[in-house]
Design an enzyme around this catalytic site. Structure first.
Site, mmCIF file in Angstrom:
data_model
loop_
_atom_site.group_PDB
_atom_site.id
_atom_site.type_symbol
_atom_site.label_atom_id
_atom_site.label_comp_id
_atom_site.label_asym_id
_atom_site.label_seq_id
_atom_site.Cartn_x
_atom_site.Cartn_y
_atom_site.Cartn_z
ATOM 1 N N ARG A 296 16.051 49.700 59.376
ATOM 2 C CA ARG A 296 16.680 48.557 58.688
ATOM 3 C C ARG A 296 17.119 48.941 57.273
ATOM 4 N NH1 ARG A 296 11.570 45.492 59.997
ATOM 5 N NH2 ARG A 296 11.222 47.366 61.234
ATOM 6 N N HIS B 105 12.816 59.468 56.993
ATOM 7 C CA HIS B 105 11.814 58.521 57.495
ATOM 8 C C HIS B 105 10.618 58.399 56.534
ATOM 9 C CE1 HIS B 105 12.419 56.605 61.383
ATOM 10 N NE2 HIS B 105 11.117 56.400 61.491
ATOM 11 N N GLY C 284 10.166 50.154 59.039
ATOM 12 C CA GLY C 284 11.311 49.594 58.321
ATOM 13 C C GLY C 284 12.398 50.586 57.977
#
Length: 503
Positions: free
Chosen positions: A335, A327, A332
């Site tokens: 995606r 992360h 985003g």
């Protein structure tokens, strides 16, 4: 304590973790040794518990249980590094020197120095055959790994010390054959005319984009959609798994207000608010201080797998899921994680040129399976992290957690991705291409009945398909009042014939 007075006793990892008072991510295999009886095995929820007869008891020494681990429990780098932090160097050195040419002793020696960065006071080996760090029959490995002459070990691990996933060759993954998957794709491609495939590609890019955003309950505007599609079109030609490209990709696909110029510098987590100042935490990301090294390791691992002939599915699962678990951005990440699946499978030539897999569409249709693939790592991880939340929802992680992200077992994620890709090829792709082929045939049949604009033909087909092959009275009066009853009846029949609909 005498083993004979006990019904059964933990061995391997279970013994070492208990003896050293350590906790760790659950391991897929747990061993016990019984004072009586024969070998028994129990399989439950993807884990195996073996009870071995007394002749398997390795003894009381740490080295003997580490050898037992490599023989029966399997390699778990995260647990090994925790054990190595506690073990006496003198005791480990004595064990390794007692078996200077033993393959398990050499592997323990290699793993200790690889994982800790410390060197034991043992002379380099000068003779003996090389053995692989991981048994290729049991694990996915790189080909032509580096030779460590000191240990006479071939380092065939999937990554460097800073990020080294492990994937086991399970029964489910034994069916994975990349060349067979590619051949199935090529067979599909050759069954349809090139013009239809070109149109299908545009549609599939749109579908993948919409599905990837929809998984996160986001409705992107036209600009963000177009930018994501443009990136997907580049995914089969360019490698996005490097820092600058990942930042550039993040900037393209998020709201401009949430663009990042570097990896995040705050502690991130995934959760939901259930009451005032009450959060349910689903996943805790690595500490920002650990992130730079982890991401460098992930990118190096990607390059290593790309260069050394690792199965595209395994490669894509390890890197794409690894990315979302790290992360690295504020927004985003999900995606980009799904984008990297396309990028890697294309670079590894699993996907034929001019085609793309709408994997996100399959994930969207199978949310429980997708969630399970994420929770296989995120749920047990929560038990290992000590954290606190302030009144503003800011999280502070209070213990060392980097090793759990460095050494993930990605077997569950690889199995899940294999299932998603198989469904994409055998169901989603075939359905979409068949739909377009049926549409072309239906459109031609309608044009033979009445020559009307493509826009109206498209609308007519869509409205009929939504109403089981017939046009409703209301839709006819609002859009197609110019049709005669005979024309309408014949056109409706053309739709039903084209899509095997019955009245």
């Amino acid at each position: 304590m005498d083993i004979n007075v006990l019904e059964s006793r933990p061995a391997g990892y279970a013994y070492l973790l208990d003896m050293m008072d350590l906790t760790g991510m659950p391991h897929w295999h747990t061993s016990f040794v019984s004072s009586s009886g024969t070998h028994k095995s129990k399989v439950q929820n993807g884990t195996i518990e073996d009870i071995y007869p007394i002749r398997y008891w390795p003894g009381e020494k740490v080295g003997d249980h580490l050898e037992f681990v490599l023989k029966y429990d399997g390699v778990n780098l995260g647990l090994l590094v925790r054990i190595f932090e506690k073990v006496s160097q003198d005791e480990l050195t004595e064990f390794i020197k007692s078996k200077p040419t033993g393959k398990y002793a050499r592997r323990i020696w290699f793993f200790y120095e690889f994982l800790t960065g410390k060197q034991l006071p043992i002379d380099d080996l000068t003779c003996g055959n090389y053995v692989d760090a991981l048994e290729a029959k049991d694990y996915y490995t790189v080909q032509d790994g580096e030779k460590s002459s000191r240990h006479r070990i071939v380092n065939n691990l999937l990554g460097p010390k800073s990020f080294c996933p492990v994937v086991r060759r399970t029964e489910k993954l034994a069916k994975l054959d990349s060349s067979d998957l590619r051949k199935r794709c090529e067979d599909i491609v050759t069954a349809y005319p090139p013009e239809l495939l070109r149109r299908a590609l545009s549609y599939l890019y749109n579908k993948e984009t919409k599905s990837s955003f929809e998984i996160e309950h986001i409705k992107p505007n036209a600009s963000r959609t177009e930018k994501f599609i443009t990136s997907l079109e580049l995914a089969e030609k360019e490698d996005f798994c490097e820092k600058e490209r990942l930042i550039e990709l993040q900037n393209r696909i998020v709201d401009p207000r949430f663009k990042d110029s570097d990896y995040r510098v705050s502690q991130n987590y995934v959760g939901q608010t259930v009451a005032y100042q009450k959060e349910v935490i689903h996943f805790i990301c690595p500490k920002p201080d650990d992130l730079q090294s982890l991401m460098e390791g992930l990118i190096e691992s990607h390059k290593r797998m790309k260069a050394r002939n690792v199965s595209p599915i395994i490669h894509a699962a390890a890197i794409a899921y690894g990315f979302v678990f790290l992360h690295p951005f504020e927004d985003g990440n999900g995606r980009i994680h799904r984008f990297l699946i396309h990028n890697i499978m294309s670079l590894q030539e699993l996907v034929p040129r001019g085609l793309m897999f709408p994997v996100s569409a399959v994930m969207l249709k199978n949310p429980a399976d997708y969630d399970a693939s994420l929770e296989a790592f995120s749920r047990p991880l929560l038990q290992l992290i000590d954290y606190r939340l302030d009144e503003m929802g800011q999280m502070t992680v209070e213990n060392a957690t980097a090793c759990w992200y460095q050494y993930m077992d990605m077997t569950a994620q690889s199995e899940a991705l294999y299932e998603f890709v198989t469904k994409t090829i055998e169901e989603e792709l075939v359905e979409e291409l068949s739909f377009l082929a049926n549409y072309d045939n239906t459109k031609k049949a309608i044009q033979d009945i009445i020559d009307m604009p493509d826009r109206l033909i498209d609308l007519f087909i869509q409205l009929c398909l939504h109403n089981n092959g017939s046009l409703s009275t209301r839709k006819r009066s609002s859009h197609f009042d110019f049709l005669t009853d005979e024309e309408l009846s014949t056109m409706e029949q053309a739709v039903r014939d084209g899509y095997n609909k019955t009245e």
